[in-house]
Design an enzyme around this catalytic site. Structure first.
Site, mmCIF file in Angstrom:
data_model
loop_
_atom_site.group_PDB
_atom_site.id
_atom_site.type_symbol
_atom_site.label_atom_id
_atom_site.label_comp_id
_atom_site.label_asym_id
_atom_site.label_seq_id
_atom_site.Cartn_x
_atom_site.Cartn_y
_atom_site.Cartn_z
ATOM 1 C CB CYS A 48 -0.907 -0.015 1.227
ATOM 2 S SG CYS A 48 -1.810 1.510 1.490
ATOM 3 C CE1 TYR A 179 -5.673 2.870 -5.277
ATOM 4 C CE2 TYR A 179 -3.939 4.531 -5.314
ATOM 5 C CZ TYR A 179 -4.398 3.285 -4.924
ATOM 6 O OH TYR A 179 -3.581 2.454 -4.181
#
Length: 337
Positions: A48, A179
């Site tokens: 992450c 994203y």
């Protein structure tokens, strides 16, 4: 972080849920959680980018003895990140198999995403915070009593306004921008996100063409926040998220800047390219339904000369580099460049 997206009423545009647990761990304990060595556990996943920031800052500041760290595996289900890297699939300090257990211990009705990084209060087993932008700032400003000798000042007071401004633009346009491309729900939303992302990358290229770091002449919080996205750009975002105008390795200034940081102790030694690829390509079945993880790209180029020393700058300011990575926290050699 487990993404939370809603594209249903926004023309297909990706919207991130940014309502995090805002409790802070501070020197004066004003939120009920004072800084205490050994009391808290930082839970992360190497895959992450948001968690990767906390791994880097903890290492640069030398907080290893004061704040233990637990690593979740690179994949998770819709319910929670899990400790499948640990024997028996249970975190050895918290004694739980799922990070969600710590969230529910404090908030029994918690109905939001179970995200990393998170800091857990070990005595109670309750999550304290998952407010990732604030966590690293508090490492710099609230945990100073436990910084190592020679720890750099990643959030110097005289530059804080500029760091905040630059970091906010990096978040909206680049950290979240990739994203926005990857999870766009319509062609129009994707193309708008794509143009917005590369416009911002071009501006950063111009900024970094004549200076080694983003703010001032030392590494700051702003550099940490940009680096974790750049490290994932070619292995994941270029193909998986369709951010394919150019690879990072085809953007000369940003590529040299990223390699400069990667080769700086505390940055590249936190990057696990295998886990990064496993996370995105296996978890995002809506984008990659086959769950096939690509074999490439070639990674040895991360270690090639970058030439950024010619711009001057002092990576750690008046401080020193961190020492070797602690036993049990090293990225396997076959997972790095």
């Amino acid at each position: 972080m487990a993404y939370v997206a809603d594209t249903s009423e926004s023309g297909g545009e990706f919207n991130r849920d940014t309502k995090y647990i805002g409790t802070r761990i501070t020197a004066d304990g004003r939120d009920g959680y004072p800084v205490e060595p050994g009391r808290y556990r930082l839970v992360v996943a190497r895959a992450c980018p948001w968690a990767n920031r906390t791994i880097i800052v903890r290492r640069l500041l030398g907080l290893e003895d004061a704040l233990s760290i637990g690593f979740c595996g690179p994949t998770h289900d819709e319910d929670s990140w899990t400790f499948d890297l640990d024997p028996g699939g249970v975190d050895p300090v918290l004694g739980i198999p799922r990070l969600k257990d710590a969230y529910l211990k404090r908030f029994p009705d918690y109905d939001k995403g179970i995200t990393v990084p998170a800091i857990v209060d070990v005595p109670t087993g309750e999550v304290v915070t998952n407010d990732f932008p604030q966590i690293t700032l508090d490492f710099s400003t609230e945990w100073t009593q436990y910084h190592r000798d020679g720890a750099p000042d990643l959030y110097p007071e005289k530059h804080r306004d500029e760091i905040d401004e630059v970091a906010q633009r990096i978040y909206t346009e680049i950290n979240n921008g990739v994203y926005r491309c990857g999870f766009a729900g319509s062609q129009e939303a994707y193309e708008m996100a794509y143009d917005r992302l590369f416009f911002a990358l071009d501006l950063l290229s111009e900024r970094l063409d004549g200076q080694r770091y983003l703010v001032g002449d030392t590494i700051t919080e702003a550099d940490v926040r940009l680096f974790t996205t750049l490290a994932r750009f070619d292995p994941v975002y270029h193909g998986h998220f369709k951010c394919n105008r150019a690879k990072l390795s085809e953007m000369p200034v940003l590529w040299a800047y990223a390699r400069d940081l990667f080769q700086t102790p505390g940055f590249g030694d936190t990057i696990d390219f295998v886990q990064i690829k496993q996370h995105y390509y296996i978890v995002h079945t809506d984008i990659n339904p086959t769950r096939i993880v690509p074999k490439g790209p070639e990674l040895s180029n991360w270690l090639t000369p970058h030439g950024r020393e010619s711009l001057g700058g002092r990576p750690f300011g008046d401080g020193t580099p961190p020492g070797p990575v602690r036993e049990g926290e090293r990225v396997p050699a076959e997972h790095s460049a």
